[in-house]
Design a protein around this motif. Structure first.
Motif, PDB file in Angstrom:
ATOM      1  N   HIS A   1     -11.018  -1.902   6.044  1.00  0.00           N
ATOM      2  CA  HIS A   1     -10.432  -3.221   5.790  1.00  0.00           C
ATOM      3  C   HIS A   1      -9.023  -3.300   6.377  1.00  0.00           C
TER       4      HIS A   1
ATOM      5  N   LYS B   1      -8.457   8.033   6.345  1.00  0.00           N
ATOM      6  CA  LYS B   1      -8.498   6.925   7.314  1.00  0.00           C
ATOM      7  C   LYS B   1      -9.170   7.326   8.637  1.00  0.00           C
TER       8      LYS B   1
ATOM      9  N   GLY C   1       0.832  -1.208   0.000  1.00  0.00           N
ATOM     10  CA  GLY C   1       0.000   0.000   0.000  1.00  0.00           C
ATOM     11  C   GLY C   1       0.857   1.243   0.000  1.00  0.00           C
ATOM     12  N   ARG C   2       0.192   2.385  -0.086  1.00  0.00           N
ATOM     13  CA  ARG C   2       0.936   3.647  -0.120  1.00  0.00           C
ATOM     14  C   ARG C   2       1.543   3.970   1.246  1.00  0.00           C
ATOM     15  N   THR C   3       0.790   3.662   2.303  1.00  0.00           N
ATOM     16  CA  THR C   3       1.220   4.065   3.648  1.00  0.00           C
ATOM     17  C   THR C   3       2.625   3.579   4.019  1.00  0.00           C
ATOM     18  N   PRO C   4       2.950   2.290   3.826  1.00  0.00           N
ATOM     19  CA  PRO C   4       4.246   1.819   4.330  1.00  0.00           C
ATOM     20  C   PRO C   4       5.436   2.143   3.440  1.00  0.00           C
TER      21      PRO C   4
ATOM     22  N   GLY D   1      -1.739  -1.870   7.633  1.00  0.00           N
ATOM     23  CA  GLY D   1      -2.346  -0.601   7.248  1.00  0.00           C
ATOM     24  C   GLY D   1      -3.839  -0.716   7.524  1.00  0.00           C
ATOM     25  N   ILE D   2      -4.575   0.280   7.145  1.00  0.00           N
ATOM     26  CA  ILE D   2      -6.039   0.235   7.299  1.00  0.00           C
ATOM     27  C   ILE D   2      -6.661   0.919   6.096  1.00  0.00           C
ATOM     28  N   GLY D   3      -7.712   0.335   5.543  1.00  0.00           N
ATOM     29  CA  GLY D   3      -8.392   0.943   4.404  1.00  0.00           C
ATOM     30  C   GLY D   3      -9.388   1.991   4.877  1.00  0.00           C
TER      31      GLY D   3
HETATM   32  P1  PGA Z   1      -2.984   2.374   1.606  1.00  0.00           P
HETATM   33  O1  PGA Z   1      -3.741   1.010   1.829  1.00  0.00           O
HETATM   34  O2  PGA Z   1      -1.770   2.315   2.474  1.00  0.00           O
HETATM   35  O3  PGA Z   1      -2.625   2.370   0.164  1.00  0.00           O
HETATM   36  O4  PGA Z   1      -3.923   3.445   2.000  1.00  0.00           O
HETATM   37  C1  PGA Z   1      -4.073   0.640   3.124  1.00  0.00           C
HETATM   38  C2  PGA Z   1      -4.725  -0.708   3.105  1.00  0.00           C
HETATM   39  O5  PGA Z   1      -5.442  -1.015   2.146  1.00  0.00           O
HETATM   40  O6  PGA Z   1      -4.512  -1.468   4.055  1.00  0.00           O
END
Ligand code: PGA
Length: 235
Positions: free
Chosen positions: A137, A196, A37-40, A131-133
C-alpha cells in the motif's frame, strides 16, 4: 524508477532529510505531501534538529498529509496526533499551512472532495514523500482499494494492527488517491526493513496490479526510492 540502496535505516533517514532540505531551499514556498508511520520518524527528528540549528525554515511551506484514520482527533493513533508530535510544531509549519483530512468529518466523502480542492487551490503538489506498506500500500491505497483521487477506504485487520494501541475495527480512513499522488512533480519513497522487501521487488518488477498498489506508482517520471539493505534484499 531510480533506487538508491543505503546500508542502514539511519542513512535512509539522513538522506531523506537532506533531500527534503534541498527542496525547501530551492523553493521555500513548497507544497509537499508528507507521510506518517514508523519509517519517516527518524527523518523528521533529523529535520527538527536541523531546524534547532537554524538551518532551515518552513514558515512559507505548505504540507498535506497523505492520509488520516477516522477516529476522534484526540486518539493517539490519529495522524493528526502524529503530525503534531513529529512535524507541525517541531518543524515550524505555520498553523494555516497544515492540511490533513478531518478525522471527525460528518461526511467523509464530502471531506475527500474538500481536501482535493485544498490541494488544487494551492497549485498542486510539488513533492510527495511516501512510505510503503508490507502489502504494497502507498498512503492508504490498500490492495484492491486504490482510487484515483482522495477517497475513503476500510482498513483491514493487519493495517489496523500497525496503528498500535490494541485498536479494533471496523475502521475507515481517508487517503489521497493514486492520481493525486502521481500529480506531484517529484516523488521520494522511503523504505526500510525486511518487511518491505517483497513490496519493493513487486513495485519494480510486477505488471501494474490493484493487488499491489505500489506497482501503480512506478512509472512516475521523477520517482526516487531510497531503501536500506534489508528493504532492498529482493532487488
Ligand atoms: P511504516 O508504514 O512506515 O509504519 O512501515 C508505511 C506505510 O504504511 O506507508
Amino acid at each position: 524508477m531510480k533506487i538508491e540502496v543505503l546500508p542502514s535505516a539511519a542513512e535512509v533517514a539522513a538522506q531523506g532529510a537532506a533531500l527534503f532540505l534541498a527542496e525547501v531551499r530551492a523553493n521555500p514556498a513548497i507544497v509537499a505531501a508528507l507521510p506518517t508511520g514508523r519509517t519517516p520518524i527518524a527523518m523528521y527528528q533529523k529535520l527538527a534538529a536541523e531546524r534547532t540549528a537554524g538551518s532551515f525554515d518552513l514558515s512559507r511551506a505548505t504540507v498535506f498529509n497523505l492520509d488520516e484514520v477516522l477516529l476522534p482527533k484526540a486518539s493517539p493513533q490519529t495522524f493528526f496526533q502524529f503530525m503534531t508530535r513529529y512535524v507541525w510544531d517541531p518543524l515550524g509549519v505555520p498553523p494555516g499551512h497544515r492540511f490533513i483530512p478531518d478525522a471527525e468529518a460528518a461526511d467523509p466523502e464530502e471531506e475527500c472532495r474538500r481536501y482535493e480542492a485544498e490541494i488544487a487551490a494551492r497549485g498542486g503538489l510539488e513533492l510527495a514523500i511516501l512510505g510503503i506498506g508490507a502489502d504494497g500500500h502507498i498512503a492508504y491505497n490498500l490492495p484492491h482499494q486504490a482510487g484515483a483521487r482522495t477517497h475513503v477506504v476500510t482498513l483491514d485487520p493487519a493495517t489496523i494492527a500497525t496503528l498500535g494501541g490494541g485498536l479494533e475495527g471496523p475502521l475507515r480512513a481517508i487517503t489521497m488517491g493514486v492520481e493525486t499522488i502521481l500529480s506531484a512533480k517529484r516523488i521520494l519513497l522511503l523504505a526500510t526493513g525486511g518487511s518491505k522487501a517483497e513490496a519493493l521487488r513487486r513495485m519494480r518488477d510486477d505488471d501494474p496490479t490493484a493487488a499491489w498498489p505500489c506497482t501503480l506508482f512506478r512509472d512516475h517520471p521523477e520517482i526516487r526510492v531510497i531503501a536500506d539493505r534489508a528493504a532492498a534484499a529482493q532487488l
